[in-house]
Structures are given as C-alpha cells and as structure tokens.
Design an enzyme around this catalytic site. Sequence first.
Site, PDB file in Angstrom:
ATOM      1  N   SER A 143     -10.997  -0.579   2.917  1.00 44.88           N
ATOM      2  CA  SER A 143     -10.304  -0.791   4.204  1.00 44.88           C
ATOM      3  C   SER A 143      -9.866   0.555   4.773  1.00 44.88           C
ATOM      4  O   SER A 143      -9.185   1.310   4.080  1.00 44.88           O
ATOM      5  CB  SER A 143      -9.062  -1.654   4.004  1.00 44.88           C
ATOM      6  OG  SER A 143      -9.408  -2.862   3.389  1.00 44.88           O
TER       7      SER A 143
ATOM      8  N   ARG B 283       0.831  -1.218   0.000  1.00 43.02           N
ATOM      9  CA  ARG B 283       0.000   0.000   0.000  1.00 43.02           C
ATOM     10  C   ARG B 283       0.863   1.265   0.000  1.00 43.02           C
ATOM     11  O   ARG B 283       0.546   2.255   0.670  1.00 43.02           O
ATOM     12  CB  ARG B 283      -0.940   0.039   1.209  1.00 43.02           C
ATOM     13  CG  ARG B 283      -1.821  -1.181   1.370  1.00 43.02           C
ATOM     14  CD  ARG B 283      -2.971  -1.194   0.380  1.00 43.02           C
ATOM     15  NE  ARG B 283      -3.903  -2.262   0.678  1.00 43.02           N
ATOM     16  CZ  ARG B 283      -3.841  -3.494   0.174  1.00 43.02           C
ATOM     17  NH1 ARG B 283      -2.900  -3.825  -0.696  1.00 43.02           N
ATOM     18  NH2 ARG B 283      -4.737  -4.404   0.494  1.00 43.02           N
TER      19      ARG B 283
ATOM     20  N   GLU C  56      -5.413   3.983   6.134  1.00 45.90           N
ATOM     21  CA  GLU C  56      -5.040   3.777   4.719  1.00 45.90           C
ATOM     22  C   GLU C  56      -5.438   4.934   3.791  1.00 45.90           C
ATOM     23  O   GLU C  56      -4.615   5.391   2.998  1.00 45.90           O
ATOM     24  CB  GLU C  56      -5.635   2.467   4.201  1.00 45.90           C
ATOM     25  CG  GLU C  56      -5.228   2.212   2.773  1.00 45.90           C
ATOM     26  CD  GLU C  56      -5.768   0.902   2.209  1.00 45.90           C
ATOM     27  OE1 GLU C  56      -5.463  -0.154   2.761  1.00 45.90           O
ATOM     28  OE2 GLU C  56      -6.497   0.965   1.204  1.00 45.90           O
TER      29      GLU C  56
HETATM   30  P1  FAD Z   1      -8.688   8.725  -5.222  1.00 47.36           P
HETATM   31  O1  FAD Z   1      -9.420   8.324  -3.995  1.00 47.36           O
HETATM   32  O2  FAD Z   1      -9.336   9.693  -6.131  1.00 47.36           O
HETATM   33  O3  FAD Z   1      -7.268   9.274  -4.801  1.00 47.36           O
HETATM   34  C1  FAD Z   1      -6.492   8.621  -3.820  1.00 47.36           C
HETATM   35  C2  FAD Z   1      -5.160   9.373  -3.694  1.00 47.36           C
HETATM   36  O4  FAD Z   1      -4.410   9.226  -4.896  1.00 47.36           O
HETATM   37  C3  FAD Z   1      -5.344  10.890  -3.495  1.00 47.36           C
HETATM   38  O5  FAD Z   1      -4.288  11.337  -2.692  1.00 47.36           O
HETATM   39  C4  FAD Z   1      -5.221  11.444  -4.905  1.00 47.36           C
HETATM   40  O6  FAD Z   1      -4.765  12.773  -4.929  1.00 47.36           O
HETATM   41  C5  FAD Z   1      -4.179  10.503  -5.504  1.00 47.36           C
HETATM   42  N1  FAD Z   1      -4.342  10.324  -6.948  1.00 47.36           N
HETATM   43  C6  FAD Z   1      -5.446   9.896  -7.633  1.00 47.36           C
HETATM   44  N2  FAD Z   1      -5.193   9.837  -8.940  1.00 47.36           N
HETATM   45  C7  FAD Z   1      -3.907  10.243  -9.101  1.00 47.36           C
HETATM   46  C8  FAD Z   1      -3.058  10.428 -10.226  1.00 47.36           C
HETATM   47  N3  FAD Z   1      -3.472  10.185 -11.475  1.00 47.36           N
HETATM   48  N4  FAD Z   1      -1.789  10.868 -10.016  1.00 47.36           N
HETATM   49  C9  FAD Z   1      -1.348  11.150  -8.759  1.00 47.36           C
HETATM   50  N5  FAD Z   1      -2.106  11.020  -7.671  1.00 47.36           N
HETATM   51  C10 FAD Z   1      -3.364  10.560  -7.832  1.00 47.36           C
HETATM   52  N6  FAD Z   1      -7.635  -0.683  -2.557  1.00 47.36           N
HETATM   53  C11 FAD Z   1      -6.816  -1.744  -2.716  1.00 47.36           C
HETATM   54  O7  FAD Z   1      -5.578  -1.568  -2.783  1.00 47.36           O
HETATM   55  N7  FAD Z   1      -7.298  -3.017  -2.801  1.00 47.36           N
HETATM   56  C12 FAD Z   1      -8.612  -3.289  -2.753  1.00 47.36           C
HETATM   57  O8  FAD Z   1      -9.017  -4.434  -2.851  1.00 47.36           O
HETATM   58  C13 FAD Z   1      -9.525  -2.193  -2.572  1.00 47.36           C
HETATM   59  N8  FAD Z   1     -10.842  -2.414  -2.461  1.00 47.36           N
HETATM   60  C14 FAD Z   1     -11.687  -1.362  -2.246  1.00 47.36           C
HETATM   61  C15 FAD Z   1     -13.049  -1.636  -2.111  1.00 47.36           C
HETATM   62  C16 FAD Z   1     -13.941  -0.585  -1.900  1.00 47.36           C
HETATM   63  C17 FAD Z   1     -15.418  -0.898  -1.752  1.00 47.36           C
HETATM   64  C18 FAD Z   1     -13.465   0.740  -1.849  1.00 47.36           C
HETATM   65  C19 FAD Z   1     -14.428   1.875  -1.674  1.00 47.36           C
HETATM   66  C20 FAD Z   1     -12.118   1.018  -1.965  1.00 47.36           C
HETATM   67  C21 FAD Z   1     -11.205  -0.048  -2.161  1.00 47.36           C
HETATM   68  N9  FAD Z   1      -9.825   0.177  -2.290  1.00 47.36           N
HETATM   69  C22 FAD Z   1      -8.969  -0.883  -2.480  1.00 47.36           C
HETATM   70  C23 FAD Z   1      -9.270   1.550  -2.168  1.00 47.36           C
HETATM   71  C24 FAD Z   1      -9.305   2.344  -3.501  1.00 47.36           C
HETATM   72  O9  FAD Z   1     -10.320   1.886  -4.347  1.00 47.36           O
HETATM   73  C25 FAD Z   1      -7.978   2.268  -4.255  1.00 47.36           C
HETATM   74  O10 FAD Z   1      -6.939   2.771  -3.469  1.00 47.36           O
HETATM   75  C26 FAD Z   1      -8.018   3.022  -5.586  1.00 47.36           C
HETATM   76  O11 FAD Z   1      -6.820   2.824  -6.297  1.00 47.36           O
HETATM   77  C27 FAD Z   1      -8.263   4.524  -5.402  1.00 47.36           C
HETATM   78  O12 FAD Z   1      -8.493   5.072  -6.695  1.00 47.36           O
HETATM   79  P2  FAD Z   1      -9.226   6.463  -6.879  1.00 47.36           P
HETATM   80  O13 FAD Z   1      -9.136   6.814  -8.327  1.00 47.36           O
HETATM   81  O14 FAD Z   1     -10.571   6.412  -6.302  1.00 47.36           O
HETATM   82  O15 FAD Z   1      -8.267   7.411  -6.024  1.00 47.36           O
HETATM   83  P1  NAP Z   2      -9.968 -11.628   3.679  1.00 46.65           P
HETATM   84  O1  NAP Z   2      -9.838 -12.452   2.441  1.00 46.65           O
HETATM   85  O2  NAP Z   2     -11.069 -11.908   4.638  1.00 46.65           O
HETATM   86  O3  NAP Z   2      -8.587 -11.696   4.459  1.00 46.65           O
HETATM   87  C1  NAP Z   2      -8.457 -11.078   5.724  1.00 46.65           C
HETATM   88  C2  NAP Z   2      -7.049 -10.625   5.874  1.00 46.65           C
HETATM   89  O4  NAP Z   2      -6.163 -11.740   5.879  1.00 46.65           O
HETATM   90  C3  NAP Z   2      -6.655  -9.715   4.761  1.00 46.65           C
HETATM   91  O5  NAP Z   2      -6.248  -8.572   5.402  1.00 46.65           O
HETATM   92  C4  NAP Z   2      -5.524 -10.407   4.031  1.00 46.65           C
HETATM   93  O6  NAP Z   2      -4.403  -9.559   3.870  1.00 46.65           O
HETATM   94  C5  NAP Z   2      -5.133 -11.560   4.919  1.00 46.65           C
HETATM   95  N1  NAP Z   2      -5.014 -12.816   4.149  1.00 46.65           N
HETATM   96  C6  NAP Z   2      -6.010 -13.679   3.823  1.00 46.65           C
HETATM   97  N2  NAP Z   2      -5.517 -14.748   3.174  1.00 46.65           N
HETATM   98  C7  NAP Z   2      -4.184 -14.553   3.073  1.00 46.65           C
HETATM   99  C8  NAP Z   2      -3.122 -15.312   2.506  1.00 46.65           C
HETATM  100  N3  NAP Z   2      -3.329 -16.508   1.919  1.00 46.65           N
HETATM  101  N4  NAP Z   2      -1.887 -14.798   2.576  1.00 46.65           N
HETATM  102  C9  NAP Z   2      -1.650 -13.617   3.151  1.00 46.65           C
HETATM  103  N5  NAP Z   2      -2.628 -12.853   3.713  1.00 46.65           N
HETATM  104  C10 NAP Z   2      -3.867 -13.313   3.682  1.00 46.65           C
HETATM  105  O7  NAP Z   2     -10.022 -10.068   3.298  1.00 46.65           O
HETATM  106  P2  NAP Z   2     -11.181  -9.206   2.645  1.00 46.65           P
HETATM  107  O8  NAP Z   2     -11.469  -8.090   3.523  1.00 46.65           O
HETATM  108  O9  NAP Z   2     -12.298 -10.087   2.177  1.00 46.65           O
HETATM  109  O10 NAP Z   2     -10.449  -8.626   1.354  1.00 46.65           O
HETATM  110  C11 NAP Z   2     -10.068  -9.469   0.305  1.00 46.65           C
HETATM  111  C12 NAP Z   2      -8.878  -8.879  -0.422  1.00 46.65           C
HETATM  112  O11 NAP Z   2      -9.250  -7.611  -0.981  1.00 46.65           O
HETATM  113  C13 NAP Z   2      -7.685  -8.619   0.482  1.00 46.65           C
HETATM  114  O12 NAP Z   2      -6.517  -8.875  -0.227  1.00 46.65           O
HETATM  115  C14 NAP Z   2      -7.792  -7.140   0.808  1.00 46.65           C
HETATM  116  O13 NAP Z   2      -6.528  -6.532   1.016  1.00 46.65           O
HETATM  117  C15 NAP Z   2      -8.444  -6.579  -0.452  1.00 46.65           C
HETATM  118  N6  NAP Z   2      -9.288  -5.420  -0.110  1.00 46.65           N
HETATM  119  C16 NAP Z   2      -8.662  -4.231   0.080  1.00 46.65           C
HETATM  120  C17 NAP Z   2      -9.401  -3.101   0.382  1.00 46.65           C
HETATM  121  C18 NAP Z   2      -8.731  -1.752   0.526  1.00 46.65           C
HETATM  122  O14 NAP Z   2      -9.423  -0.742   0.571  1.00 46.65           O
HETATM  123  N7  NAP Z   2      -7.423  -1.697   0.593  1.00 46.65           N
HETATM  124  C19 NAP Z   2     -10.777  -3.181   0.508  1.00 46.65           C
HETATM  125  C20 NAP Z   2     -11.374  -4.417   0.336  1.00 46.65           C
HETATM  126  C21 NAP Z   2     -10.620  -5.547   0.018  1.00 46.65           C
HETATM  127  P3  NAP Z   2      -4.214  -8.532   2.630  1.00 46.65           P
HETATM  128  O15 NAP Z   2      -5.189  -7.413   2.875  1.00 46.65           O
HETATM  129  O16 NAP Z   2      -2.800  -8.079   2.774  1.00 46.65           O
HETATM  130  O17 NAP Z   2      -4.479  -9.247   1.367  1.00 46.65           O
END
Ligand code: FAD
Ligand code: NAP
Length: 354
Positions: A244, A164, A341
């Site tokens: 998250s 991240r 995050e």
């Molecule tokens: P924004 O929210 O618009 O911006 C986020 C940041 O990035 C801000 O600081 C913005 O200024 C900057 N930014 C945006 N675009 C640019 C650009 N082109 N150049 C420079 N800076 C920029 N994240 C995960 O990693 N894994 C997941 O599985 C995941 N699941 C999600 C599920 C849900 C339901 C939600 C709501 C979010 C989830 N996220 C997840 C978080 C999010 O979707 C990601 O981080 C996504 O990449 C954000 O994109 P955005 O365009 O909405 O960014």
């Molecule tokens: P999940 O599958 O219930 O898992 C719970 C946690 O355990 C997660 O944090 C995941 O870490 C870790 N995990 C599970 N299996 C693993 C493995 N085999 N090896 C290492 N780590 C493991 O999680 P969930 O909430 O349903 O999300 C599913 C995936 O989507 C995850 O990878 C999560 O990161 C991603 N997600 C991210 C966001 C976001 O906003 N960043 C939002 C929703 C979902 P990791 O998170 O490091 O994978």
Amino acid sequence: MIKPQKNVSLKTYNTLGIDVQAAFFTVIKDLQDLHYARDFCRLQACSWLLIGGGSNLVLTQNFAGLVMVMAMSKLDWTSHTDGLEVCAESGCEWDELVAASVKRGASGLENLSLIPGQVGAAPIQNIGAYGVEVKQCLRWVDVFDFNTGACFKLTAEACELGYRDSIFKRHPHWVVTRVNFQLGHHALTKDNPAQLGYGIIAQTIESMTGEPAVGATVQQIRDAVIHIRQSKLPDPKHIPNVGSFFKNPIVSAKQTAKIQQQWPDLVAYKLDDGRFKLAAGWLIDQLGWRGYSQDGVGVHQLQALVLVATGTAVTGDEVLALAQRIQADVFATFDVVLEIEPRLFNSRGEFWLS
Ligand code: FAD
Ligand code: NAP
C-alpha cells in the site's frame, strides 16, 4: 568486524527495484557488527540507513553514507503452560516466522501471513492485515541506540504502537535487534478466537475446505489469507512494489457524511472514537487510476492502493511524482489528504513530502 564495501547497488535490496548506490555497504550479522558500524560512521562522519527486506521504503538518490542490511537471524521457541513464546532476531524473514508458528499450531500471527520483510521491521509500522496488528502478540523488543551505542528493552506498551505507527518512527536512531511474541498455545479456542470477521476470510476458508469457517485451524486461516493475497496483490519478485502506498485516511463523521452525499458507496469503517477510516484504495479507484501506467510507473490493475514500478530503470522520484498526482486528485475531489506509507530516503537520510 565489518568491512564495508564501496559503491554497492541497492537494486536487489528494495522491492521497488530502484537502482541507486550506497557509498558504503555492509551486512549486520550480530550485535557486535552494529557497534563496529556505529564506530565506522563516526569515523567517516557519515549518515547510515538500515534496510530489512526493503519492502517499505523508496530510495530516491545514491545514499552518501553506510547502508546496513540486517542479517541477525537467531530464533528461540519456549513453551509455557499458557502459550508459546518466540524470540526472533530482527533479520528473520517475517513470513517464515508466521509459517513456523502456524506449523506449531500457535495462534496469533496467522492473519499476518505473506507480509514481506523482516521481523525487526514489524513493530516499526505495527504491521497489520485482515483485522490483526502485530501489537496484539508483541511482548517486548530489544533496541540498539545507534547514537549512544546503548542496548535496552522496550515493552510492547512502551513501543506506542498505533495504526501503521510506533515510537520507532519518532526515534529513527533506534535499531530493533530482537522481538519477542506471546502466541496462543494450540489451535483456536473460545478464549482465543480466530479473526474471521474481516473481508472474505470466512468465505474463502469455506470454499477452500468445504467446512464452516468457525473452528478453522490456524493453518486453514493462513492458507486462506495467502490465497486472497496472491489473488490480488502483486508479488514484488515479479512486479516491483512496496504494498500500500498510502495509509487509509481517518476523517470525522461530519466529513464522511459530506462525502457520502455525493458518493453513497463510499467504503468507510467506523472507529471506536466516532471517526471513520476510509478505504484509500476505493477513493483512488473512483478517480480512474487503477491500471494506469506511464513510463514504467503505474497503479496496480487489481488494487489501486499499490503503485508498481514495471519499467527497467524507474527512479524513486518518478514513483513519488505519480504518488503526488494521486494525492492531489484525491484532495481535489474528496477534500481528503492521503498520507504516504513507505519511508522515503534521499542521499542523506529520511525525508517527507510536504
Ligand atoms: P524495510 O522496508 O527494510 O524498512 C522499512 C523501514 O523500517 C525503514 O525506515 C527501515 O530503516 C526501518 N527498519 C527496518 N528494519 C529495522 C530494524 N530492525 N530496526 C529499526 N528500523 C528498521 N505492511 C503491512 O503493515 N501490512 C501488510 O499487509 C503489508 N503487505 C504488503 C504487501 C506487499 C506486496 C508489500 C511489498 C509490502 C507490504 N507491506 C505490508 C509493507 C511492508 O512489507 C511492511 O511494512 C514490512 O514490515 C517492511 O519490512 P522490511 O523488512 O521490508 O522493512
Ligand atoms: P481489502 O480487504 O480489500 O479492504 C479494503 C480496505 O477496507 C482496507 O483498507 C481495510 O482497512 C478496510 N477493511 C476491509 N474490511 C474491513 C473490516 N471488516 N473492518 C475494518 N476495515 C476493513 O484490502 P486489501 O487491499 O485486499 O488488503 C487486505 C489486508 O492486507 C488489509 O488489512 C490491508 O491493510 C493489508 N495490506 C496492507 C498492505 C500494506 O502495505 N500496508 C499491503 C497489502 C495489504 P485496513 O487496511 O485498515 O485493514
């Protein structure tokens, strides 16, 4: 030429639905617009904020400068003997890119299905899910430096992509304008195996297809990921959230063992360096926060890592107040610091909670 509008509500530009205003607002359709926007900010002596899909930020106040919404959205596919290359401008929808690559049978992005937001934001926090990070397919990004107006290319390695994390968090004046990915050519092969060993992906594929998960197509993996996500993650269109709210904390083996003495069911994954990644959602869940709700702000019923803003006029400060209560509770119980995050913005720009 851009013509910034004045006092525009940002409610529909952030997935928490926080209703703050931008003093100035514009859409960025091409590189030239970024140059105009930069000139505008210099002339007005104001700050700026770039928003993609708004799915990873919390707005706490009216923004006193120029808010730009990224809308550059050209997409180019090139086929090579060893794979498929795609070059996408930042304003492309992330999941549309994943869907298009899967449709072409190209592998690499399928585990990252249904993540909201834009392509340009994907490298910013090195988006990851189900054992895959964008780092694994990224080749290079094009950058516009908002301080100098210069454009340059960064290789994936130079992006310093981590959990991240990326170089862009340390250079917030760098705007990503284009991203290039190298994808596998066809469905998965021995040299290009699927990432199925994570959570319930394999199990879900088997129950959805009635066939063994080994040898699953990229489309079947995408379908399974979408199915799992839709069953437990709130859709921001209906339940405002930013995914998250906390990163999974990484702690020493010693601390992990100490927590396990009292909490033997602790969900912890060993990392290559010997430390452990703890599931932040599990920690929060143990403290009874899952399903909590007060004054329109709460913790999602099915995933304790996701804070939700269901009230009609929730503020960013209210969301952060709940986040801080959860952080304090987790720290008091487990001696673990939970890091927020999403990115936080007040009237002048980004800020961090101490
Ligand atoms: P924004 O929210 O618009 O911006 C986020 C940041 O990035 C801000 O600081 C913005 O200024 C900057 N930014 C945006 N675009 C640019 C650009 N082109 N150049 C420079 N800076 C920029 N994240 C995960 O990693 N894994 C997941 O599985 C995941 N699941 C999600 C599920 C849900 C339901 C939600 C709501 C979010 C989830 N996220 C997840 C978080 C999010 O979707 C990601 O981080 C996504 O990449 C954000 O994109 P955005 O365009 O909405 O960014
Ligand atoms: P999940 O599958 O219930 O898992 C719970 C946690 O355990 C997660 O944090 C995941 O870490 C870790 N995990 C599970 N299996 C693993 C493995 N085999 N090896 C290492 N780590 C493991 O999680 P969930 O909430 O349903 O999300 C599913 C995936 O989507 C995850 O990878 C999560 O990161 C991603 N997600 C991210 C966001 C976001 O906003 N960043 C939002 C929703 C979902 P990791 O998170 O490091 O994978």
